[in-house]
Design an enzyme around this catalytic site. Structure first.
Site, short mmCIF file in Angstrom:
data_model
loop_
_atom_site.label_atom_id
_atom_site.label_comp_id
_atom_site.label_asym_id
_atom_site.label_seq_id
_atom_site.Cartn_x
_atom_site.Cartn_y
_atom_site.Cartn_z
N LYS A 32 -55.96 27.31 29.41
CA LYS A 32 -54.87 26.81 30.11
C LYS A 32 -53.47 26.80 29.75
CE LYS A 32 -57.91 23.31 29.49
NZ LYS A 32 -58.78 24.14 29.23
N GLU A 49 -63.62 17.89 22.04
CA GLU A 49 -63.11 18.49 20.98
C GLU A 49 -63.81 18.01 19.60
OE1 GLU A 49 -61.76 21.52 21.47
OE2 GLU A 49 -61.76 21.38 23.44
N LYS A 60 -54.50 21.33 33.48
CA LYS A 60 -55.28 21.54 34.67
C LYS A 60 -54.44 21.16 35.87
CE LYS A 60 -59.76 21.15 32.34
NZ LYS A 60 -60.81 20.26 31.98
N GLY A 71 -68.88 22.94 29.49
CA GLY A 71 -69.91 23.84 29.09
C GLY A 71 -69.85 25.34 28.88
#
Length: 384
Positions: free
Chosen positions: A123, A211, A226, A341
Site C-alpha cells: 500500500k 503483524e 487503504k 490471508g
C-alpha cells in the site's frame, strides 16, 4: 522437483520478477510453481525472485517453490537495480511486489515509465505521499504500462474495480465506509467485553492475523493507507495527512520495546472494556471503521454501530465496504468477503498479472483497438 516451463521466446509469455518471499510472496511463488507445465504456467514465467537479502534468477524459468530452491541453490545478493536487467528484452514484463518496502514502492513509477507492468499488494505506492500517487499515474500513461492494485485493499475483493466502474458509467460517489482491516475485524467480532482485550490481541497475533507487532494494526496506519487509496481512486486526491486517525494504541504503550510488549498489552484492557460496555448498553457493536465523505473528510477509528448497520454484520477476518452513490443513494452497495490471508492476497496479485498478460496478447494481435479498459485510473467523479 522438475517441470516443463514455457520456451524462452514463447509468444504471449510474460516474464515475471517476484519481490518479497514472506507469507504473501511465498504463496505467490508456490502458486506459480504449481502452474509449471500447465496453460497458466505458459502465460507467466518467473525468471527472478528476491527478498531483502538474496535473489535467484533463471531466464528459462524458475519451476520450484521458494523453500526448495533456496535450500539447494546459492542465491546472489539482492539488488533492485537487478530487476530491470533480469526482465530485459521485448514482450510483456511484470514486477510482482509482495514486500512492505518503501524502497521498492519508490521504484514503481520508474518501472512503469519504462514499460514494465507492476502488480502489488503493497500500500506504500498509491497509499503513500500524494506526489508518489501522481508519479505512478503519470508513469503508467507515459510508459503504456498497467498497475495491478487489486490486492492493496480487500485482498482482491472487487472494491477498487467497483469504484472505478461506477464512475466510468457516469455514477457519482457520495460516500465510502468500510471495515478494511482483517485483523481488527477479527478482534472486534470476537471481543466479548468480559475477557481481557489483550488476550484477544495475543490470540490474533499468534494466529498470524496481526503483524508480529500488533501495534502496527492497532494504530490504524494500515487502514489509513487503504482509505487513501480508496479516496484517490474515487477522485478525492487527499494528502497523506488528510486522514484523521484515532489510534487504539495509548501513549503508555507506544514506545514499549518489543521484549516488554506482551506484558504491556494489559494497558488496553480497561479502556476497551469501558468502550464495549457503553456500546453494549446502547445495543451497538464496536467496529474499526474507515470513512470518506463528500468534500474530502476522511476518518479512521473505532465506532459503535447499530446492529443493523451494513458494516456491523459479518465475521472472521471479513472486510466490508459500503458505497453510496447516485444509483445507491438510499441503500449502499455492500462488498464483503475475506480481506486478509496470504493465499487470497497472492491469488489477487496473480489474477492481476494474468489480466495484464492477456491484454498484452490482445495488443500484439490488434494494436490499434486493444487499449485496456480502465488503463488509466483518472481522477474520477465525486458528488459535492
Amino acid at each position: 522437483m522438475s517441470a516443463r516451463v514455457a520456451p524462452l521466446h514463447a509468444a504471449g509469455t510474460a516474464r515475471v520478477a517476484l519481490l518479497g518471499t514472506g507469507t504473501v510472496g511465498s504463496a505467490a511463488w508456490a502458486r506459480l510453481a504449481g502452474w509449471a507445465g500447465s496453460p497458466l504456467g505458459a502465460r507467466l514465467r518467473l525468471v527472478y525472485a528476491a527478498n531483502s537479502r538474496h535473489a535467484v534468477q533463471d531466464p528459462q524459468g524458475i519451476p520450484v517453490e521458494a523453500g526448495t530452491l533456496l535450500e539447494r541453490s546459492r542465491p546472489v545478493a539482492a539488488s533492485l537495480a537487478s530487476v530491470e536487467a533480469a526482465l530485459e528484452g521485448g514482450g510483456c514484463r511484470i514486477v510482482l511486489d509482495a514486500t512492505a518496502s518503501e524502497a521498492v514502492a519508490e521504484r514503481h513509477a520508474e518501472w512503469l515509465a519504462r514499460g514494465i507492468h507492476v502488480v502489488t499488494a503493497c500500500k506504500l505506492g498509491q497509499g503513500g505521499p500524494l506526489a508518489r500517487w501522481d508519479a505512478i499515474q503519470e508513469a503508467r500513461r507515459r510508459g503504456g504500462a498497467r498497475y495491478g492494485d487489486s490486492a492493496t485493499v480487500g485482498a482482491g475483493l472487487p472494491i477498487l474495480r467497483t469504484l472505478r466502474n461506477l464512475q466510468a458509467g457516469g455514477d457519482r460517489i457520495h460516500a465510502v465506509a468500510g471495515v478494511l482491516s482483517g485483523s481488527l475485524a477479527w478482534l472486534f467480532h470476537h471481543y466479548d467485553g468480559l475477557r481481557p482485550f489483550s488476550n484477544f490481541v495475543r490470540a490474533a497475533r499468534d494466529a498470524g492475523y496481526t503483524e508480529p507487532d500488533p501495534r502496527d494494526d492497532l494504530s490504524g496506519e494500515d487502514v489509513r493507507r487503504k482509505l487513501l487509496i480508496l479516496a484517490r481512486s474515487a477522485g478525492q486526491l487527499l494528502e497523506s495527512d488528510a486522514v484523521q486517525v484515532a489510534s487504539l494504541v495509548p501513549a503508555t504503550l507506544r514506545d514499549v520495546p518489543m521484549e516488554a510488549l506482551d506484558a504491556a498489552l494489559a494497558s488496553l484492557d480497561a479502556p476497551m472494556r469501558e468502550r464495549f460496555a457503553l456500546a453494549y448498553k446502547g445495543g451497538a457493536k464496536l467496529r474499526f471503521v474507515a470513512r470518506l465523505q463528500a468534500g474530502g473528510r476522511a476518518t479512521v477509528g473505532l465506532e459503535a454501530l447499530s446492529a443493523d448497520d451494513p458494516l456491523a454484520v459479518g465475521g472472521g477476518t471479513d472486510n466490508r465496504v459500503a458505497i453510496w452513490s447516485d444509483r445507491y443513494s438510499e441503500r449502499p452497495l455492500v462488498i464483503q468477503g475475506p480481506g486478509a490471508g496470504a493465499q487470497v492476497t497472492a491469488a489477487a496479485m496473480l489474477d492481476d498479472a494474468l489480466a495484464i498478460q492477456a491484454q498484452a496478447v490482445r495488443a500484439q494481435a490488434s494494436p490499434a483497438t486493444s487499449r485496456p479498459k480502465n488503463a488509466s485510473i483518472g481522477r474520477g467523479r465525486w458528488n459535492t
